[in-house]
Design a protein around this motif. Structure first.
Motif, PDB file in Angstrom:
ATOM      1  N   ALA A  15       2.908  -2.041  -6.118  1.00  0.00           N
ATOM      2  CA  ALA A  15       3.224  -1.686  -7.501  1.00  0.00           C
ATOM      3  C   ALA A  15       4.382  -2.539  -8.025  1.00  0.00           C
ATOM      4  O   ALA A  15       4.362  -2.997  -9.176  1.00  0.00           O
ATOM      5  CB  ALA A  15       3.592  -0.202  -7.590  1.00  0.00           C
ATOM      6  N   ALA A  16       5.389  -2.793  -7.182  1.00  0.00           N
ATOM      7  CA  ALA A  16       6.522  -3.614  -7.584  1.00  0.00           C
ATOM      8  C   ALA A  16       6.088  -5.060  -7.829  1.00  0.00           C
ATOM      9  O   ALA A  16       6.569  -5.715  -8.771  1.00  0.00           O
ATOM     10  CB  ALA A  16       7.614  -3.568  -6.522  1.00  0.00           C
ATOM     11  N   ALA A  17       5.173  -5.571  -6.995  1.00  0.00           N
ATOM     12  CA  ALA A  17       4.694  -6.946  -7.157  1.00  0.00           C
ATOM     13  C   ALA A  17       3.948  -7.113  -8.469  1.00  0.00           C
ATOM     14  O   ALA A  17       4.178  -8.083  -9.219  1.00  0.00           O
ATOM     15  CB  ALA A  17       3.791  -7.327  -5.982  1.00  0.00           C
ATOM     16  N   TRP A  18       3.065  -6.160  -8.786  1.00  0.00           N
ATOM     17  CA  TRP A  18       2.316  -6.262 -10.039  1.00  0.00           C
ATOM     18  C   TRP A  18       3.225  -6.053 -11.252  1.00  0.00           C
ATOM     19  O   TRP A  18       3.020  -6.669 -12.294  1.00  0.00           O
ATOM     20  CB  TRP A  18       1.166  -5.257 -10.046  1.00  0.00           C
ATOM     21  CG  TRP A  18       0.028  -5.677  -9.176  1.00  0.00           C
ATOM     22  CD1 TRP A  18      -0.417  -5.057  -8.046  1.00  0.00           C
ATOM     23  CD2 TRP A  18      -0.791  -6.830  -9.351  1.00  0.00           C
ATOM     24  NE1 TRP A  18      -1.460  -5.763  -7.511  1.00  0.00           N
ATOM     25  CE2 TRP A  18      -1.724  -6.846  -8.284  1.00  0.00           C
ATOM     26  CE3 TRP A  18      -0.836  -7.848 -10.303  1.00  0.00           C
ATOM     27  CZ2 TRP A  18      -2.680  -7.848  -8.145  1.00  0.00           C
ATOM     28  CZ3 TRP A  18      -1.794  -8.852 -10.162  1.00  0.00           C
ATOM     29  CH2 TRP A  18      -2.697  -8.844  -9.105  1.00  0.00           C
ATOM     30  N   SER A  19       4.221  -5.214 -11.115  1.00  0.00           N
ATOM     31  CA  SER A  19       5.179  -5.041 -12.213  1.00  0.00           C
ATOM     32  C   SER A  19       5.917  -6.350 -12.482  1.00  0.00           C
ATOM     33  O   SER A  19       6.149  -6.725 -13.638  1.00  0.00           O
ATOM     34  CB  SER A  19       6.176  -3.936 -11.856  1.00  0.00           C
ATOM     35  OG  SER A  19       7.145  -3.793 -12.883  1.00  0.00           O
TER      36      SER A  19
END
Length: 302
Positions: free
Chosen positions: A206-210
């Motif tokens: 989720a952090a990578a896509w954010s």
């Protein structure tokens, strides 16, 4: 009068639109991908989704001008592929592509950043910028590094040894952020990221896509290879549906990377009439050979 590099720093940048129709590439073992169509506006986050071995990396390299397609056509930032592969390479950057833009595990974070900034100045900036005072050049490099780190969400001060932290000691998400930051130092219009969700837990994914969503929102078009399509994606290319498995698919079906790009452009037919940036890859390669040793020596990576 402001220098060309200062003008470059303040000029607004826009992403590169990406479109393709019937795009395909065939290698010795069959089709790597085929029948790919997409129409993504500048500043889009495009998910290149499929199972491992379905041709995702080959498609990523083809859309960034690093591999030559075999059928159909694509257009990136107004440059048509395969005819203007060198023009597309000039406006695109790769992050975390195995065998092409991998991090060196023996290097520290700071060494990677300084090397990339130096190489960008030597080969990607205005020749006149090399004549600027050393202090101005250092300040410009620092600005680019800080901007890239902020965009990638990587704060060296949070690492175990700060900028002296070795790549081998980075967590998977931290390494991904560093790879993206290195690609962004050149201020590309198109960022291509491979294996975005590989070996990440749910929170890290989720952090990578954010992070990539934020990069796209800044105006840079992002192509991101993944297994599962994220909800943040503006467009999706599914490679596992583009080729009949019986014909042979995946990265093994095609050969060649950045190192093959010079021959690809020659085969593609040279530059278009009226193009102010000629696709003269042989000249680009000569420049690289003459300056690469000196540039690497300054970073301690001779």
């Amino acid at each position: 009068m402001e220098s060309p590099e200062n003008d470059e720093a303040t000029a607004p940048r826009s992403g590169a639109g990406v479109s393709a129709e019937g795009f395909g590439m065939k290698g010795p073992r069959g089709w790597a991908f085929r029948g790919v169509s997409v129409d993504a506006a500048p500043g889009s986050l495009v998910a290149v989704a499929g199972a491992s071995g379905s041709g995702r990396t080959c498609l990523l390299l083809a859309l960034t001008g690093r591999m030559k397609p075999g059928e159909g056509h694509a257009e990136v930032g107004g440059a048509r592929l395969p005819r203007r592969m060198a023009a597309v390479r000039r406006i695109s950057a790769l992050a975390h592509v195995p065998g092409v833009s991998e991090l060196d595990p023996a290097f520290t974070v700071g060494e990677h950043l300084r090397e990339r900034a130096l190489l960008r100045r030597r080969f990607g900036g205005s020749p006149l910028a090399l004549l600027r005072p050393r202090g101005e050049r250092a300040a410009e490099n620092g600005r680019r590094i800080r901007t890239a780190l902020e965009a990638a969400g990587l704060d060296p001060d949070t690492l175990p040894k700060g900028e002296r932290t070795s790549v081998r000691d980075l967590e998977r998400l931290e390494a991904l952020r560093l790879s993206v930051a290195l690609a962004l130092i050149g201020e590309p219009r198109l960022l291509a990221v491979d294996d975005t969700d590989l070996k990440l837990n749910d929170a890290e994914e989720a952090a990578a896509w954010s992070m990539l969503r934020s990069v796209a929102d800044s105006g840079i078009t992002v192509l991101a290879v993944c297994t599962e399509v994220p909800e943040q994606a503006d467009a999706v290319i599914r490679t596992d549906r583009s080729v009949d498995a019986a014909e042979g698919t995946g990265e093994d079906a095609a050969e060649g990377t950045d190192e093959d790009a010079a021959e690809d452009d020659d085969a593609a037919g040279g530059k278009e009439a009226g193009d102010s940036h000629a696709d003269d890859d042989s000249e680009d390669d000569t420049d690289n050979e003459e300056g690469a040793a000196d540039a690497l020596a300054e970073t301690g990576r001779a």
